[in-house]
Design a protein around this motif. Structure first.
Motif, PDB file in Angstrom:
ATOM      1  N   LEU A  21      -6.069   3.209   4.831  1.00  0.00           N
ATOM      2  CA  LEU A  21      -6.126   2.717   3.458  1.00  0.00           C
ATOM      3  C   LEU A  21      -6.247   1.197   3.405  1.00  0.00           C
ATOM      4  CD1 LEU A  21      -3.570   5.012   1.608  1.00  0.00           C
ATOM      5  CD2 LEU A  21      -6.052   5.224   1.838  1.00  0.00           C
ATOM      6  N   ARG A  78       1.678   9.127   8.250  1.00  0.00           N
ATOM      7  CA  ARG A  78       1.588   8.098   7.211  1.00  0.00           C
ATOM      8  C   ARG A  78       1.113   6.776   7.805  1.00  0.00           C
ATOM      9  NH1 ARG A  78       7.337   8.984   5.010  1.00  0.00           N
ATOM     10  NH2 ARG A  78       7.128  11.209   5.346  1.00  0.00           N
ATOM     11  N   ALA A  96       2.610   9.676  -9.927  1.00  0.00           N
ATOM     12  CA  ALA A  96       1.223   9.964 -10.280  1.00  0.00           C
ATOM     13  C   ALA A  96       1.111  11.286 -11.018  1.00  0.00           C
ATOM     14  CB  ALA A  96       0.356   9.998  -9.047  1.00  0.00           C
ATOM     15  N   GLN A 144       2.115   1.795  -3.471  1.00  0.00           N
ATOM     16  CA  GLN A 144       1.044   2.149  -4.394  1.00  0.00           C
ATOM     17  C   GLN A 144       0.684   3.633  -4.279  1.00  0.00           C
ATOM     18  OE1 GLN A 144      -2.312  -0.314  -3.643  1.00  0.00           O
ATOM     19  NE2 GLN A 144      -3.618   0.724  -5.135  1.00  0.00           N
ATOM     20  N   TYR A 145       0.687   4.148  -3.038  1.00  0.00           N
ATOM     21  CA  TYR A 145       0.244   5.528  -2.842  1.00  0.00           C
ATOM     22  C   TYR A 145       1.393   6.503  -2.585  1.00  0.00           C
ATOM     23  CZ  TYR A 145      -4.370   3.515  -2.660  1.00  0.00           C
ATOM     24  OH  TYR A 145      -5.517   2.857  -2.985  1.00  0.00           O
ATOM     25  N   VAL A 196       0.832  -1.197   0.000  1.00  0.00           N
ATOM     26  CA  VAL A 196       0.000   0.000   0.000  1.00  0.00           C
ATOM     27  C   VAL A 196       0.867   1.247   0.000  1.00  0.00           C
ATOM     28  CG1 VAL A 196      -1.651   1.320   1.374  1.00  0.00           C
ATOM     29  CG2 VAL A 196      -1.947  -1.143   1.103  1.00  0.00           C
ATOM     30  N   SER A 197       1.958   1.228   0.758  1.00  0.00           N
ATOM     31  CA  SER A 197       2.772   2.436   0.835  1.00  0.00           C
ATOM     32  C   SER A 197       3.430   2.706  -0.515  1.00  0.00           C
ATOM     33  CB  SER A 197       3.795   2.330   1.960  1.00  0.00           C
ATOM     34  OG  SER A 197       4.786   1.389   1.635  1.00  0.00           O
ATOM     35  N   GLU A 210      -8.889   7.178  -7.949  1.00  0.00           N
ATOM     36  CA  GLU A 210      -9.443   5.826  -7.784  1.00  0.00           C
ATOM     37  C   GLU A 210     -10.900   5.850  -7.365  1.00  0.00           C
ATOM     38  OE1 GLU A 210      -6.987   3.870  -4.987  1.00  0.00           O
ATOM     39  OE2 GLU A 210      -5.441   3.382  -6.469  1.00  0.00           O
ATOM     40  N   VAL A 259       6.928   8.626  -6.359  1.00  0.00           N
ATOM     41  CA  VAL A 259       5.584   9.050  -6.736  1.00  0.00           C
ATOM     42  C   VAL A 259       5.575   9.458  -8.200  1.00  0.00           C
ATOM     43  CG1 VAL A 259       3.694  10.572  -6.116  1.00  0.00           C
ATOM     44  CG2 VAL A 259       5.363   9.878  -4.404  1.00  0.00           C
ATOM     45  N   THR A 279      -0.644  11.830  -2.882  1.00  0.00           N
ATOM     46  CA  THR A 279      -1.348  10.632  -2.432  1.00  0.00           C
ATOM     47  C   THR A 279      -2.854  10.840  -2.512  1.00  0.00           C
ATOM     48  OG1 THR A 279       0.444  10.173  -0.913  1.00  0.00           O
ATOM     49  CG2 THR A 279      -1.638   9.042  -0.508  1.00  0.00           C
ATOM     50  N   ILE A 332      -4.103  10.571  -5.950  1.00  0.00           N
ATOM     51  CA  ILE A 332      -4.216   9.185  -6.431  1.00  0.00           C
ATOM     52  C   ILE A 332      -5.526   8.587  -5.926  1.00  0.00           C
ATOM     53  CG2 ILE A 332      -3.193   6.869  -6.405  1.00  0.00           C
ATOM     54  CD1 ILE A 332      -0.498   8.183  -5.858  1.00  0.00           C
ATOM     55  N   LEU A 333      -5.811   8.821  -4.653  1.00  0.00           N
ATOM     56  CA  LEU A 333      -7.033   8.273  -4.073  1.00  0.00           C
ATOM     57  C   LEU A 333      -8.261   8.803  -4.796  1.00  0.00           C
ATOM     58  CD1 LEU A 333      -6.148   8.452  -0.297  1.00  0.00           C
ATOM     59  CD2 LEU A 333      -6.793   6.407  -1.561  1.00  0.00           C
TER      60      LEU A 333
END
Lengths: 359, 507
Positions: free
Chosen positions: B152, B145, B507, B124-125, B121-122, B186, B505, B179, B182-183
């Motif tokens: 998350l 975090r 993104a 991914q985001y 998860v860390s 999604e 990152v 982050t 990104i969320l």
């Protein structure tokens, strides 16, 4: 559902009402306990609270009231400083014993010299010093090694009791006592005797000292910087540090005050009502004084009243033992309940009860 | 517009004496970053606690995904897909990251699997976090975090974030925003609580503004100016503090090679701090919480003693003196924590005035307290700083946070110190009161006092400082002129992002 909600301000009314309510609840529950023991509850309560002052034999028991209240008040005043500052001296009983032994030793060292002007004051000083010394041990250990003063001071009570027994059997034993344990009777030695100042009133030097301590403590707490620092240290230790209060010094001073006054109480007792060092002359004043201090809201005037009340339950308890055959343990239970209910009712000073669903 | 995720209809919640929320209605769309703005006491916390199942509303209802949503407790809220990152972290310092996260889970998986999930998860985001590290050693940003990843892992549909950036450096804020973006992409909705207007303008597409428990406005922050939003929050136009022009004078306070070990296990050691502060000058010290701010204030106020020559006032070495001796020498301080440190909550305002005012206001004579004088001093502070209270006999804890802060700062300023050291002067204070506190600090400086102001609010420091320095892991950067410093430069002074690999990152 009951919920407790913190009051924005501590309630003034409850500060005064809580001790009274606690006494009332104790009477009710205590009465119920006596009833369960098969004793008439109302008569038991009357024997404990009324007879010692107004009953048939009150002329015998009334002086006892001040004799018992004196040391309780003196010790409780000393404890109240520490308790307010968050310093928990539970070992006043031990400091009381060591103070008494130091005073008795000092007095007996001069025996049979007659010099009351010198010996009696020296004994008071020895009593103060003995109590302070015994209290300095937990204070030092707390400051230096962060030990818990509750445990250390409490355990030192048992050490003090052992010293007391050994003193009664060896060093302070009466050489003319035909080998029986126990010292000479200090109350029969005119240079050391702490006698009644007014005949049949119960007032001896220790009672005067207790009253003086009440006045002095009241003044210190209300008007002196030290009293302010004590309260601040108890309420917010960090704020006290910020205000310039040295935490270690505060611990030391408070322990010395409580130890010194407990030691002085021991001196007045050993030179007067108790008379001589025996294996077990201590009767638990040092522990009962903790109840007195809290019952009196740690306030000097409150302690004065609470001390008298507690003395009353002692004397009344003895009367009840004699006249109604109540067991000694029932009386101790009764005294314990008083503190227990006070602490329970005390919640109301800072919280109010709300009926209804929780958040 | 996106589809609606959460709809609030007429939520009302009253506490004895105060209506926290009154008929609050708004909707949050799917994949929307929705800002909830308002001053302290506007009702933001009560509202989010309602959504998170900590508070039950008196009237009104909520719909989540078209179904009635009535969480009875946070567990129910989490089960419905609502997660929350609190402003104050609930982490155990002595445990490691994975253990802390496991503690918050209903059915924690085996430690090894959990650690793998955390890494996944860390990554991914873009929130790098080592599951094996002890939380006590983490920076505030890293702790946050941990909290975010904890949320998350539950795969939330709505993430509530309460003032998330108050503990972050500007660079860390940037990474957090990535982050959050990104969320959003999604499809996760975010309810973002803040009073930092610029952040909201860059991040959020919709804002709801609360004042006195009521919704007073909606706007699209990208199209609304910061000033307009601020005025909606306050309900009045804002006064910006000004400093009368003046020259800095003689050096008053010298800190020379100040070093001190950490006072407790998770404290910060001070490392060779040197700086001079002159008459009439405001030295702003920025830095993320936990980088030595508390320790520096303690070393200056006298709660922590150091070698004599490390702290010097007017040429006099005071490093070994206690707080009251330093007050006599002219140094007054106001620590960050109001309740229980700067003020004793159960004591009256008069007693609290006496607490630090005794020396300089001469409230103790021969050891005896002068209560009338202490009361007069307390009344003076209450009047001069507009402290809302029935009177000086009231307990400090009966005051709201902002009012108590005004009292605490006012108490020190009214003593006219030679040196004033303050930590977080306007923390938790509403905008109007904050402006008046800042103005009072500036006025004090103009009258010749040397001021050291420690704060995490960089906007505040830029507003009032003459020179700016940053505290980072117990070290102080050389001070620079505050005028003309950009936020990026300040960020670099603050040490940038702690252990951040921005390259992660994409993104």
């Amino acid at each position: 559902m009951l919920t407790l909600e913190k009051r924005p301000q501590p309630s003034k009314a409850w500060v005064y009402a809580a001790p009274i309510l606690a006494v009332v609840i104790t009477m009710i529950v205590g009465g119920a306990v006596f009833a369960l023991l098969g004793k008439p509850p109302l008569e038991a309560i009357r024997t404990i609270f009324y007879d010692p002052i107004f009953g048939e034999f009150a002329s015998y028991s009334r002086p006892q009231l001040l004799i018992k209240a004196g040391p309780l008040i003196l010790i409780a005043i000393g404890l109240s400083f520490g308790f307010r500052a968050g310093i928990w001296n539970i070992g006043a009983e031990g400091q009381y014993i060591i103070g008494a032994l130091a005073a008795a030793g000092t007095g007996l060292a001069f025996y049979p010299m007659e010099a009351r002007w010198l010996i009696f004051p020296l004994m008071i000083i020895a009593g103060l010093a003995g109590g302070m010394l015994w209290a300095a041990i937990p204070a030092f250990l707390r400051i230096r090694f962060k030990t818990n003063e509750i445990l250390v001071s409490l355990m030192l009570v048992y050490v003090a009791e052992a010293i007391q027994a050994s003193m009664a059997l060896s060093l302070l034993r009466n050489p003319d006592g035909h080998g029986f344990p126990g010292s000479r009777n200090l109350s029969q030695y005119s240079s050391s005797a702490n006698l009644e100042l007014i005949s049949n009133s119960g007032i001896h030097w220790g009672v005067l000292a207790a009253v003086t301590a009440v006045v002095f403590a009241y003044f210190i707490l209300a008007r002196h910087r030290f009293g302010f620092d004590v309260r601040l240290a108890g309420q917010s230790p960090r704020a006290a540090g910020f205000a310039g209060v040295d935490a270690g010094r505060m611990i030391f001073i408070c322990m010395l005050i409580s130890g010194g006054l407990a030691g002085a109480a021991g001196m007045f007792e050993i030179a007067g009502p108790a008379g001589r060092v025996s294996i077990d002359f201590n009767v638990g004043y040092g522990f009962t004084a903790i109840i007195v201090a809290f019952l009196g809201r740690l306030h000097p005037v409150g302690i004065l009243i609470a001390g008298l009340l507690m003395a009353l339950t002692y004397i009344g308890g003895e009367l009840a033992q004699l006249s109604l055959g109540l067991p000694d343990a029932a009386i101790q239970l009764f005294q314990g309940m008083l503190l227990f209910f006070l602490l329970a009712v005390d919640v109301m000073t800072s919280y109010r009860i709300r009926f209804g669903k929780t958040e | 517009m996106t589809d609606t995720l959460l709809e609030l209809r007429g939520l009302t919640k009253a506490y004895p004496g105060v209506v926290a929320n009154s008929d609050v209605s708004f909707t949050i769309g799917m994949g929307e970053v929705h800002a909830l703005m308002g001053e302290n006491g506007a009702g933001k916390s009560t509202l989010v606690k309602t959504i998170y199942g900590l508070v039950r509303p008196d009237t009104g209802s909520m719909m989540l995904n078209g179904a009635v949503y009535e969480p009875s407790e946070p567990r129910a809220a989490r089960a419905s897909g609502v997660a929350m990152v609190f402003q104050h972290f609930s982490l155990f310092d002595a445990l490691n990251v994975a253990e802390n996260i496991a503690l918050g889970m209903e059915n924690p998986p085996a430690m090894g699997d959990l650690a793998a999930r955390i890494r996944e998860v860390s990554d991914q985001y873009g929130l790098p976090l080592d599951p094996d590290r002890i939380v006590g050693d983490l920076s505030a940003g890293e702790r946050q975090r941990v909290e975010i990843i904890r949320c998350l892992l539950q795969d939330p549909k709505l993430l509530i974030m309460d003032e998330p950036t108050s503990v972050l450096t500007p660079q860390e804020v940037e990474i957090l925003f990535k982050t959050l973006n990104i969320l959003r992409a999604e499809g996760t909705s975010i309810l973002y609580i803040s009073h930092k207007l610029e952040e909201i303008r860059t991040l959020c597409e919709h804002a709801t503004i609360l004042r006195h428990g009521k919704v007073v406005g909606n706007c699209d922050p990208r199209q609304t100016s910061a000033r307009d939003m601020a005025e909606m929050m306050v309900g009045a136009s804002l006064h910006v503090p000004e400093k009368a022009p003046h020259e800095a004078g003689e050096v008053v306070l010298s800190i020379r090679g100040l070093s001190a070990p950490a006072p407790h296990q998770f404290g910060t050691a001070l490392k060779n701090i040197s700086v001079d502060v002159r008459e009439g000058e405001v030295l702003g010290i920025g830095g993320v919480a936990g980088n030595g701010q508390d320790e520096l204030v303690a070393a200056l106020s006298g709660e922590m003693k150091t070698a004599a020559g490390m702290v010097v006032i007017d040429g006099r070495e005071i490093g070994r003196l206690g707080p009251n001796e330093r007050r006599a020498a002219g140094l007054c301080a106001a620590p960050e924590e109001r309740n229980g440190h700067a003020a004793a909550p159960d004591m009256s305002l008069t007693e609290n005035a006496l607490m630090t005012g005794a020396v300089r206001k001469n409230l103790v004579k021969n050891g005896l307290l002068d209560w009338p004088a202490a009361k007069a001093f307390a009344e003076e502070v209450i009047k001069a700083f507009d402290v809302r209270t029935p009177g000086p006999a009231n307990a400090a804890r009966s005051l709201s946070g902002g009012n108590l802060q005004k009292f605490v700062i006012g108490r020190e300023i009214m003593q006219k110190p030679r040196v004033l050291v303050i930590n977080q002067p306007t923390w938790g204070v509403d905008a109007a009161a904050a402006a008046s506190i800042r103005q009072a600090i500036l006025d004090l400086a103009v009258s010749g006092t040397a001021v050291v102001c420690i704060s995490q609010d960089l906007d505040e420091l830029r507003e009032i400082s003459d020179r700016f320095a940053a505290l980072n892991e117990g070290k102080l950067t050389p001070p620079r002129r505050a005028k003309g410093l950009t936020i990026d430069e300040i960020g670099l002074m603050l040490g940038g992002a702690h252990d951040m690999e921005v390259a992660h990152v994409d993104a």
